[in-house]
Design a protein around this motif. Structure first.
Motif, short mmCIF file in Angstrom:
data_model
loop_
_atom_site.label_atom_id
_atom_site.label_comp_id
_atom_site.label_asym_id
_atom_site.label_seq_id
_atom_site.Cartn_x
_atom_site.Cartn_y
_atom_site.Cartn_z
N GLN A 236 -5.09 0.70 -8.90
CA GLN A 236 -3.67 0.62 -9.18
C GLN A 236 -3.17 1.89 -8.25
O GLN A 236 -1.79 1.68 -8.08
CB GLN A 236 -3.02 0.60 -10.65
N TYR A 237 -3.78 2.69 -7.88
CA TYR A 237 -3.20 3.88 -7.07
C TYR A 237 -3.59 3.48 -5.58
O TYR A 237 -4.71 2.61 -5.36
CB TYR A 237 -4.10 5.00 -7.60
N GLY A 238 -2.84 3.97 -4.69
CA GLY A 238 -3.02 4.00 -3.18
C GLY A 238 -4.34 4.34 -2.75
O GLY A 238 -4.66 5.36 -3.18
N TRP A 239 -5.22 3.53 -2.13
CA TRP A 239 -6.42 3.97 -1.81
C TRP A 239 -7.28 4.38 -2.90
O TRP A 239 -8.28 4.79 -2.68
CB TRP A 239 -6.38 4.91 -0.87
N GLY A 240 -7.25 3.73 -4.18
CA GLY A 240 -7.82 3.95 -5.38
C GLY A 240 -9.12 3.16 -5.27
O GLY A 240 -9.20 2.09 -4.62
N ARG A 241 -10.26 3.75 -5.82
CA ARG A 241 -11.38 3.14 -6.01
C ARG A 241 -12.00 3.20 -7.28
O ARG A 241 -11.54 1.98 -8.04
CB ARG A 241 -12.64 3.80 -5.06
N THR A 242 -12.79 3.96 -7.90
CA THR A 242 -13.06 4.33 -9.39
C THR A 242 -13.05 5.35 -9.59
O THR A 242 -13.20 6.58 -9.00
CB THR A 242 -14.69 3.79 -9.35
N GLU A 243 -13.43 5.79 -10.96
CA GLU A 243 -13.26 7.04 -11.88
C GLU A 243 -14.50 6.86 -12.48
O GLU A 243 -15.04 5.88 -13.20
CB GLU A 243 -12.12 7.28 -12.75
N ALA A 244 -15.14 8.29 -12.93
CA ALA A 244 -16.50 8.27 -13.41
C ALA A 244 -16.19 8.65 -14.97
O ALA A 244 -15.63 9.79 -15.18
CB ALA A 244 -17.49 9.16 -12.88
N GLU B 248 0.58 -1.19 -0.04
CA GLU B 248 -0.10 -0.13 -0.02
C GLU B 248 0.80 1.19 -0.06
O GLU B 248 0.49 2.21 -0.70
CB GLU B 248 -1.04 0.06 1.09
N ASP B 249 1.98 1.15 0.81
CA ASP B 249 2.78 2.47 0.73
C ASP B 249 3.67 2.47 -0.48
O ASP B 249 4.02 3.71 -0.56
CB ASP B 249 3.61 2.50 1.93
#
Length: 603
Positions: free
Chosen positions: A438-446, A15-16
């Motif tokens: 693929q990013y730290g703490w990533g979720r979704t993009e609109a 994660e870091d």
């Protein structure tokens, strides 16, 4: 544990090291916003939107001040991403009901097992996953050689959304209030509106074996043989609008001191299991029950609820605030990817006490009973006001699209646009969820699907004067543009969430920053781009038969799709008032998929 590439094989070990979610440049987001909304606007609407954007971007203007505040926040200690405040607002800040509106479901592939065997197997597999997660033995998901963020896995077990009058909170382990993995040993099981606590971990910290779990479930079904009476099933309250549910929860706590312990049993439970006393008549009925079902037999605030019907049909209902579809897919694949006996201790392998069972009982006064009954009736009416259908293709899948040299997702998204235009007579705003883990703490993009290339493609398909070569070319150009935009979103270059967070900063801190609400957020571009006619999301897994969620607006069709190499299944939902248009869309989609296959095959 490390991989050949030097990445850690421990669940949270990378994660870091993951890159931070990129914060787009203000000018870049504004330019993309104009480009994204333009296909939905008249020339006058576009001009008005451009004027507002120019004012937003002027030197020392509101956009500059708001973006500067966001940059400062992104650089602050302890902030993982510039979206750290955005996500709680987006999910926990919504004030309508989350049941049917926000929670999503998966219908599992058939296993051939009956109810008790299926339920016990799912419980054992889920507890096995939990124990491996506690030890960080669940390997990170890797995509194109790079591990994805696994932070969402911390919301899988003992995580419960708590209603608030102004904004909800989440009770979850791995938090300052409850550090480390959950130490809970129990789940909550629903049957006929009755609630029971079932201990699934024995005294040695290991899961009870399959026979012990089945014995516990039998005891629950015997004890809950008589359905809960009217006004007794507190789960109905979780269907209410959030502030109303918060008031009801406060009333529960004030009514009797024992209710706090009952709530604690539910909120700290590893997960819920909902046993149904009937078999759904078909796949659509199963999907509908997974989406909403008998709300007295659910606790919609629970992060994970496994639902098992009398014939062994099973699925999952998920509370969305901390969990996205990609995380749940990995979890479900782990649950269903190996036979249950392989994920459970062998019978007789060691001596354990029976899996303890006790009822979870709430003390209710007349006011609360009436409240529960009213919530049940209101949600039943709300569910009845939602129309759904399924569309299945056994002769089309990702492999067929690839053989036609086209992106499978782009193919089906173009088919949606063509079908919508034929069903409703126009192209409407379309949302597609793009994962960014693929990013730290990533979720979704609109992602917004409608482009000038889409408009050109759809127009040519129904123009009798246009030949097949031109139609094919326009189709491929539109699909290529779709792929390009999806890559931009995956790279963090999308305007909507960036501009939305700037709007939220103005609402939170506008007075201190000296910024009133910018005109950009009143423009036709901002309003039309986000007013969905199609809301789409995919869940590709061979263990999933269907995936679904409710529609997002009064005219929207929710399009949840499972696109696999050899099949393509969709669950559609929309308000009952526009149901006819959804059914026409479904018919037109069947035609569009075949027509587009024929178009490319003829090349």
């Amino acid at each position: 544990m490390t991989s050949k590439q030097g990445w850690s094989a421990r669940t949270f070990g990378n994660e870091d090291r993951l890159p931070r979610v990129p914060l787009p440049a203000l000018e870049e987001s504004c330019k993309r916003f104009i480009s994204w909304c333009a296909p939905l606007l008249t020339s006058r609407e576009l001009a008005a939107t451009e004027t507002a954007v120019n004012a937003f971007l002027r030197p020392h203007g509101p956009g500059r001040k708001l973006h500067s505040a966001l940059q400062e926040y992104d650089a602050s200690d302890g902030v993982h991403s510039w979206l750290d405040t955005f996500w709680p607002y987006r999910y926990l800040g919504r004030r309508d009901r989350i049941a049917l509106n926000a929670n999503f479901f998966f219908l599992f592939a058939d296993s051939g097992e009956q109810q008790l065997d299926r339920a016990a197997g799912l419980i054992a597999a889920a507890v096995d996953y939990k124990l491996r997660l506690d030890e960080e033995l669940v390997e990170p998901v890797v995509q194109r050689g790079q591990p994805l963020s696994m932070e969402q896995n911390k919301f899988l077990f003992s995580s419960t959304r708590i209603p608030g009058r102004e904004q909800d909170t989440v009770r979850t382990p791995y938090s300052a209030q409850w550090p480390g993995p959950s130490r809970a040993r129990h789940i909550v099981v629903f049957f006929r509106g009755n609630m029971f606590r079932l201990d699934v971990l024995g005294g040695d910290g290991q899961c009870h074996n399959l026979d012990e779990l089945k014995d516990g479930l039998r005891a629950i079904m015997d004890a809950g043989e008589v359905a809960a009476g009217p006004g007794a099933s507190v789960g109905h309250l979780t269907t209410k609008a959030r502030a109303e549910w918060a008031a009801s929860r406060e009333a529960l706590l004030a009514c009797h001191r024992g209710n706090a312990a009952a709530l604690d049993d539910v909120e700290t439970a590893l997960f819920c299991v909902c046993l149904e006393d009937f078999a759904p008549k078909d796949a659509l009925a199963a999907c509908d029950q997974l989406l909403h079902g008998d709300s007295g037999n659910r606790w919609f605030d629970k992060s994970v609820s496994l639902i098992v019907f009398r014939d062994g049909t099973a699925g999952i209902n998920v509370e969305h605030c901390g969990l996205d579809g990609t995380t749940i897919l990995s979890f479900v694949d782990a649950l269903l990817g190996a036979p249950a006996p392989e994920q459970s201790p062998n019978p007789g392998s060691r001596s354990q006490d029976p899996a303890a069972v006790r009822p979870v009982t709430f003390v209710l006064d007349d006011h609360l009973r009436a409240d529960v009954q009213a919530a049940a009736a209101a949600f039943a009416a709300y569910a009845a006001g939602t129309a759904t259908t399924i569309v299945s293709f056994d002769d089309f899948g990702a492999n067929q699209a690839k053989q036609l040299r086209i992106s499978p997702d782009a193919f089906v998204q173009m088919a949606y646009q063509l079908a919508h235009n034929r069903a409703k007579g126009f192209i409407g705003a379309t949302y597609e969820s793009i994962a960014t883990r693929q990013y730290g703490w990533g979720r979704t993009e609109a992602m917004r699907v409608v482009t000038p290339e889409v408009l050109a493609f759809v127009a040519t398909m129904d123009d009798p004067l246009v030949d097949a070569v031109t139609r094919r070319t326009r189709f491929r150009v539109a699909a290529a543009k779709h792929v390009q935009r999806a890559k931009e979103c995956q790279a963090g270059h999308a305007p909507e969430q960036h501009l939305w967070e700037l709007q939220l900063i103005q609402r939170r801190r506008g007075a201190a920053l000296g910024v009133s609400e910018p005109d950009l957020y009143k423009t036709p571009g901002w309003l039309k781009m986000r007013d969905d006619y199609l809301s789409t999301s995919s869940a590709p897994s061979a263990n999933i038969a269907y995936f679904g969620f409710g529609s997002t607006s009064s005219q929207c069709i929710g399009v949840a799709y499972v696109l696999l190499p050899d099949r393509f299944n969709l669950y559609l939902s929309t308000p009952l008032a526009v149901a006819d248009e959804m059914f026409v869309f479904a018919d037109k989609l069947r035609d569009a998929v075949r027509e587009l296959q024929d178009l490319l095959s003829a090349q």
